[in-house]
Design an enzyme around this catalytic site. Structure first.
Site: not given
Length: 425
Positions: A236, A290, A357
């Site tokens: 991440d 990420h 996201e």
């Protein structure tokens, strides 16, 4: 609706009353069906085990290794763990009884004992031991323990045998006077199968680094609870702990600290350990979001690394996403995936490419895009996903994505792609 609610409450109270009025059992999760008696049986290390009619030599601590092992080896390991749970890691169940009541309920050590001497295991189906796709593993089993000291397990798959062995180990308690192990519930008959095919946890080893023993202990806990998936969120924006030999600079610059990494040997151990316990490992390298930490070693492929205010550009700091129109991205991802996918493919049919996201506003900071206009970004994102999933398929794996890819970004994915609801993240 009120009548339905009353029936549900009555059913729950009846179940609790029945539990309270029967001998203490600790079979978990509650089996589909179970019947028990009130006879006492004892068990010790002198247990003879057969598997499909042949003697199965078992040993405490036996652990199959390598990228391929047989159903009988999986079962052999399961027997060793079950017996280890009974005679090495068991407990005196004083807390399961009323105060000062345990000694009046325990079996008398001075009376003659009937020991369980034989466990006969029959597996009726041929395993897809490694790489089963969802729905291919029949985890059902039947477990019977007779008052004559003979026990039987029948199951379709080795995974079903493991679930039965788990229930078998849960039948027994340790006596308060020492290393004696008993059940007061013989004869026992259990028929069981899972209610849901996918039962697992997501383990994020990138935002927080966990040592190997923590990961393996978690896999043990999944097996104890008859769960069957561990999803490793391996990298991440916060850190890159996964060692990629073809790109060592990723972990050398991206790990939280020296040594806070997982070597290729570690990754193989995690996957083998899981498969051996009926738990399928699913590895995720999240893209294109990420991904900020890669900027420390490959700044040319990341947009908006550590940008501020972070609330405008990502879900949590530090921000950073893969650039969508940068020529250096494809060679980088080719090298990354050519390294990791062959090390994953022996153990699982899936590889998780992330996709959650993705912040379109971030692409105003991407010199290869320069806008947050979805009319520009979505075609680039579609091209990115198509190429990335082609890499996964080339390795013989099925791509997985978070639901935002098709649901929020209007990106089309192949019919083979497994879409995971974001509520699990």
């Amino acid at each position: 609706m009120v009548l339905s609610g009353c029936r549900s409450m009555f059913s729950m109270l009846l179940s609790l009353w029945l539990l309270a009025s029967t001998p203490v059992l600790a079979i978990w999760p509650a089996p589909s069906s179970i019947s028990t008696g009130d006879s006492t049986l004892w068990i010790g290390s002198a247990l003879s085990v057969t598997y499909n009619g042949k003697n199965l030599p078992w040993a405490y601590g036996y652990e199959p290794s390598g990228s391929k092992f047989s159903s009988s080896e999986i079962v052999r390991g399961g027997v060793g763990r079950a017996m280890g749970s009974i005679v090495h890691n068991n407990f005196v169940p004083w807390m399961l009884y009323n105060r000062m009541e345990l000694e009046t309920t325990e079996p008398n050590l001075l009376k003659p004992k009937t020991y369980i001497t034989h466990l006969d295991i029959t597996q009726s189906g041929t395993d897809k031991t490694f790489k089963p796709v969802a729905g291919e593993v029949d985890e059902s089993y039947t477990l019977k323990v007779g008052t004559n000291g003979k026990a039987t397990i029948t199951a379709v798959s080795s995974t079903g045998v493991l679930r039965a062995l788990e229930s078998f180990s849960q039948l027994f308690f340790q006596h308060s006077k020492g290393a004696f192990f008993y059940t007061k519930s013989a004869p026992v008959s259990i028929t069981d199968k899972p209610e849901y095919d996918h039962r697992g946890v997501l383990f994020d080893v990138s935002r927080s680094f966990f040592p190997m023993e923590s990961i393996l202990r978690t896999i043990d806990a999944l097996a104890y609870n008859k769960m069957n998936r561990i999803h490793i969120h391996a990298t991440d924006s916060q850190s890159w702990p996964l060692e990629i030999p073809a790109l060592p600079e990723l972990h050398q610059k991206g790990a939280y600290a020296q040594g806070k990494t997982y070597s290729p040997s570690d990754l193989a151990t995690i996957q083998q350990y899981a498969v051996n316990r009926g738990v399928q490992p699913i590895i995720e390298i999240d893209t294109p979001g990420h991904f900020g930490i890669a900027a420390l070693s490959h700044p040319d492929i990341v947009a908006g690394w550590n940008s501020e205010p972070w609330t405008a550009y990502c879900a949590e700091p530090p921000c950073g996403q893969i650039r969508l129109n940068e020529p250096k991205v494809d060679p980088f991802l080719d090298k990354l995936m050519s390294d990791i996918l062959p090390r994953v493919s022996p153990y699982t049919p899936y590889f998780h490419t992330g996709g959650d996201e993705v912040n379109f506003n971030m692409y105003t900071l991407d010199p290869t895009v320069g806008t947050n206009d979805s009319a520009v970004i979505v075609p680039l994102l579609q091209k990115f996903i198509d190429k990335h999933h082609a890499r996964v398929r080339k390795a013989g794996l099925i791509p997985m994505v978070w639901e935002e890819i098709p649901a929020s970004y209007n990106v089309t994915v192949g019919k083979d792609v497994v879409i995971q609801p974001q509520g699990h993240h």
